[in-house]
Design a protein around this motif. Structure first.
Motif, PDB file in Angstrom:
ATOM      1  N   ILE A   1       4.649  24.362 -15.521  1.00  0.00           N
ATOM      2  CA  ILE A   1       3.602  24.181 -14.508  1.00  0.00           C
ATOM      3  C   ILE A   1       2.559  23.189 -14.999  1.00  0.00           C
ATOM      4  N   ALA A   2       2.203  23.258 -16.278  1.00  0.00           N
ATOM      5  CA  ALA A   2       1.242  22.312 -16.836  1.00  0.00           C
ATOM      6  C   ALA A   2       1.782  20.881 -16.751  1.00  0.00           C
ATOM      7  N   ALA A   3       3.043  20.701 -17.083  1.00  0.00           N
ATOM      8  CA  ALA A   3       3.657  19.371 -17.004  1.00  0.00           C
ATOM      9  C   ALA A   3       3.726  18.906 -15.551  1.00  0.00           C
ATOM     10  N   LYS A   4       4.099  19.794 -14.650  1.00  0.00           N
ATOM     11  CA  LYS A   4       4.201  19.436 -13.234  1.00  0.00           C
ATOM     12  C   LYS A   4       2.841  18.992 -12.694  1.00  0.00           C
ATOM     13  N   MET A   5       1.786  19.674 -13.111  1.00  0.00           N
ATOM     14  CA  MET A   5       0.445  19.318 -12.684  1.00  0.00           C
ATOM     15  C   MET A   5       0.124  17.874 -13.077  1.00  0.00           C
ATOM     16  N   MET A   6       0.420  17.515 -14.303  1.00  0.00           N
ATOM     17  CA  MET A   6       0.129  16.160 -14.770  1.00  0.00           C
ATOM     18  C   MET A   6       1.023  15.136 -14.085  1.00  0.00           C
ATOM     19  N   LEU A   7       2.302  15.457 -13.929  1.00  0.00           N
ATOM     20  CA  LEU A   7       3.237  14.534 -13.277  1.00  0.00           C
ATOM     21  C   LEU A   7       2.861  14.292 -11.819  1.00  0.00           C
TER      22      LEU A   7
ATOM     23  N   ILE B   1      -7.518  17.943 -20.352  1.00  0.00           N
ATOM     24  CA  ILE B   1      -7.596  18.429 -18.983  1.00  0.00           C
ATOM     25  C   ILE B   1      -7.217  19.901 -18.905  1.00  0.00           C
ATOM     26  N   HIS B   2      -7.764  20.551 -17.872  1.00  0.00           N
ATOM     27  CA  HIS B   2      -7.533  21.984 -17.694  1.00  0.00           C
ATOM     28  C   HIS B   2      -6.909  22.316 -16.344  1.00  0.00           C
ATOM     29  N   HIS B   3      -6.938  21.358 -15.416  1.00  0.00           N
ATOM     30  CA  HIS B   3      -6.318  21.583 -14.116  1.00  0.00           C
ATOM     31  C   HIS B   3      -6.038  20.241 -13.434  1.00  0.00           C
ATOM     32  N   TYR B   4      -5.411  20.335 -12.281  1.00  0.00           N
ATOM     33  CA  TYR B   4      -4.956  19.158 -11.541  1.00  0.00           C
ATOM     34  C   TYR B   4      -6.086  18.174 -11.253  1.00  0.00           C
TER      35      TYR B   4
END
Length: 147
Positions: free
Chosen positions: A44-50, A8-11
């Motif tokens: 930020i990448a982790a937050k997006m996935m979470l 994945i590359h974004h939310y």
């Protein structure tokens, strides 16, 4: 059936993959692309996935940050203790990262893997569903790999 991996590359990629996996009742592994983590930062990448996991209410998934060959990104991801780590590093550096990951209760890996790269797809959720069906060997799957 083993977990199905999605790069994945974004939310919206994360959300689409988790909804498709939930709909097909399979365990998903979201792998955040290394360029995303490098550009946006590991947190930020982790937050997006979470956040995508929370919104879709899909707890049957694993979240992994692809840190490429960045030792700093791998250490930052390990420090979060909420996501797994993939790295292209090997040898002594990988051994050091593995030790840090183990001490922090974080899964780390460096073996190559197959995943559907959502950056090259349109209609993300249906592409994810078709990929899941293909991985199951189901004839209902449309051709998503050769688009």
């Amino acid at each position: 059936m083993p977990p199905i991996r999605f790069l994945i590359h974004h939310y919206e990629h994360a959300r689409a993959a988790l909804l498709a996996a939930k709909g097909e009742n399979v365990r998903a592994v979201l792998v955040c692309a290394p360029q995303t983590a490098a550009f946006a930062g590991v947190r930020i990448a982790a937050k997006m996935m979470l956040e995508a996991q929370k919104e879709t209410q899909n707890d049957a998934c694993a979240l992994v940050i692809d840190c490429g060959k960045s030792v700093g990104a791998a250490l930052a991801a390990i420090a979060l203790k909420r996501v797994g780590v993939y790295t292209a590093l090997t040898g002594g550096v990988y051994d050091m990262l593995s030790d840090a990951a183990r001490k922090n209760g974080v899964r780390i890996e460096n073996a190559p893997f197959e995943a559907l790269d959502l950056n090259a797809r349109a209609h993300w959720q249906s592409a994810c569903r078709d990929y899941i069906l293909r991985m199951r060997g189901n004839d209902e799957a449309e051709c998503v790999l050769g688009d």
